[in-house]
Design a protein around this motif. Structure first.
Motif, short mmCIF file in Angstrom:
data_model
loop_
_atom_site.label_atom_id
_atom_site.label_comp_id
_atom_site.label_asym_id
_atom_site.label_seq_id
_atom_site.Cartn_x
_atom_site.Cartn_y
_atom_site.Cartn_z
N ASP A 260 -16.30 11.30 -64.00
CA ASP A 260 -15.53 11.58 -65.20
C ASP A 260 -16.08 10.85 -66.42
O ASP A 260 -15.67 11.11 -67.54
N GLN A 261 -16.97 9.90 -66.22
CA GLN A 261 -17.51 9.14 -67.35
C GLN A 261 -18.94 8.70 -67.04
O GLN A 261 -19.33 8.53 -65.90
N TYR A 274 -17.04 10.69 -71.86
CA TYR A 274 -15.84 10.80 -71.04
C TYR A 274 -15.32 12.22 -71.02
O TYR A 274 -15.16 12.85 -72.07
N LYS A 275 -15.09 12.75 -69.82
CA LYS A 275 -14.56 14.10 -69.66
C LYS A 275 -13.05 14.04 -69.53
O LYS A 275 -12.51 13.34 -68.67
N LYS A 276 -12.35 14.77 -70.37
CA LYS A 276 -10.89 14.78 -70.32
C LYS A 276 -10.40 15.34 -68.99
O LYS A 276 -11.00 16.26 -68.43
N GLN A 279 -10.11 19.17 -67.97
CA GLN A 279 -10.77 19.97 -69.00
C GLN A 279 -12.28 19.82 -68.88
O GLN A 279 -12.79 18.97 -68.15
N GLN A 280 -12.99 20.64 -69.64
CA GLN A 280 -14.45 20.56 -69.68
C GLN A 280 -14.93 19.87 -70.96
O GLN A 280 -16.13 19.70 -71.15
N ASP A 281 -14.01 19.50 -71.84
CA ASP A 281 -14.40 18.81 -73.08
C ASP A 281 -14.89 17.40 -72.77
O ASP A 281 -14.43 16.75 -71.85
N ILE A 282 -15.84 16.94 -73.59
CA ILE A 282 -16.37 15.59 -73.43
C ILE A 282 -16.27 14.85 -74.76
O ILE A 282 -16.62 15.38 -75.81
N CYS A 301 -16.25 16.09 -80.43
CA CYS A 301 -15.64 16.42 -79.14
C CYS A 301 -16.37 17.67 -78.68
O CYS A 301 -16.21 18.74 -79.27
N ARG A 306 -19.74 20.26 -70.48
CA ARG A 306 -20.09 20.20 -69.06
C ARG A 306 -20.18 21.60 -68.46
O ARG A 306 -21.01 21.89 -67.61
#
Length: 371
Positions: A260-261, A274-276, A279-282, A301, A306
């Protein structure tokens, strides 16, 4: 019968300044061959002033060192940022079949460090192939059984390289320092320089991140303190450990996974990608040092980052415009952070796979240097 003219030797009439101006633009591998052209060129290329001139020129055009495997054999391949192969080193041919790649400092005087068989370190300049090997510390009663955690950094004020490691069967961490001369020339038994870092047993590192990241004189690992996710840090100058807590937004995650990070060094600073959750946002966070050790969220953002790149994406570098060069397992692209668009244009580097059969495991930016 007319006598044949001897071929003109260019070494004899070109001034040193012109020869130097031409040669310092060439890659290290070529310069090593040119040292045998004549005594004059050998003397020039071997001089410290020329090596510094060549290094300064190389800083303008960094290369990539790719650590890969082909049919089970490890290779170090040097490519420029257009994908052209400059050099390829078969590590299996020198007994480094089972190797792991430590994140290494980028900049002048940069060397590369490998962990071999989890039993020794191999420090080298891949441009010249000069190297030294460092074995585990010896003890009178019990010897450590292998390398568990490690990181590699550089202290410019002391002109020293430092390996910090935790060994299986040992409570405290240990460190060893070496100079460039240890790599260039034989320096005796380097293994005897290992020393114990006092009061270091309580500093823990997550199993999923055994190799630390170096940034601005500090080594960083993902760790935990009092059941709270943090960074386990080692100051190379002060030679002591300390802890930096992660941003609250990240620490509050109930189910944490190592993927995740990611800790990355960009432009000399430590960043946390860092991946929320769900979600696929980083998000990109920067660690602000200078004693405050706070986190600042960067102006980005990356939506679906990913998802678009897959599991193999890795940030390589960030330029002065805030754009990031990202590796995608087969090629590299510049990512325009604010506008969330990819561009190739004049700065796109496709097909960095130097051999189709290669599986690239890691890489680093590198300065092609004679030093």
């Amino acid at each position: 019968m007319p006598m044949k003219k001897k071929p003109t030797n260019i070494c004899c009439f070109l001034p040193d300044e012109i020869v130097e101006n031409i040669l310092h633009r060439l890659p290290t591998k070529t310069l090593l061959k040119y040292k045998i052209v004549c005594k004059r060129w050998k003397s020039l290329i071997s001089s410290t002033s020329f090596k510094r001139l060549h290094e300064n020129k190389s800083l303008e055009n960094p290369v990539l060192i790719l650590f890969s495997r082909q049919e089970g054999k490890p290779f170090l391949t040097t490519v420029d940022l257009s994908g052209a192969v400059l050099d390829r080193w078969d590590l299996a041919s020198i007994g480094l079949q089972n190797s792991a790649f430590l994140p290494s400092p980028f900049g002048s005087d940069n060397l590369l460090c490998l962990v071999v068989d989890m039993q020794r370190f191999f420090v080298c300049n891949p441009s010249t192939r000069r190297a030294c090997q460092i074995c585990l510390p010896k003890a009178s009663m019990h010897c450590p059984s292998g390398i568990s955690k490690a990181s590699f950094g550089y202290v410019p004020d002391r002109n020293q390289y430092v390996i910090v490691a935790k060994f299986k069967g040992r409570r405290n961490w240990r460190m060893i320092t070496l100079s460039r001369d240890d790599v260039v020339v034989s320096a005796g038994n380097i293994d005897e320089r290992w020393k114990i870092i006092k009061d270091s047993a309580r500093y823990r590192v997550a199993d999923g991140s055994p190799w630390g990241v170096f940034a601005d004189g500090i080594l960083y690992w993902t760790g935990d303190a009092d059941d709270r996710r943090c960074l386990t840090c080692f100051d190379l100058w002060e030679e002591k450990f300390f802890v930096v807590l992660l941003p609250d937004e990240i620490v509050m995650i109930q189910e944490y996974q190592d993927d995740d990070q990611w800790l990355v060094e960009l432009n000399g600073d430590l960043h946390l990608m860092y991946k929320k959750e769900g979600q696929q946002d980083i998000e990109l966070w920067k660690l602000d040092g200078a004693g405050d050790w706070g986190w600042s969220k960067q102006d980005m953002c990356v939506a679906g980052f990913r998802a678009r790149f897959g599991a193999h994406f890795r940030p390589v570098m960030m330029d002065e415009k805030g754009e990031m060069l990202v590796y995608n397992g087969g090629f590299m692209e510049w990512y325009k952070l604010k506008h969330e668009v990819f561009r190739m244009g004049g700065k796109g580097y496709k097909n960095i796979h130097c051999h189709a059969e290669d599986v690239i495991l890691d890489f680093k930016l590198h300065i092609d240097t004679l030093l």
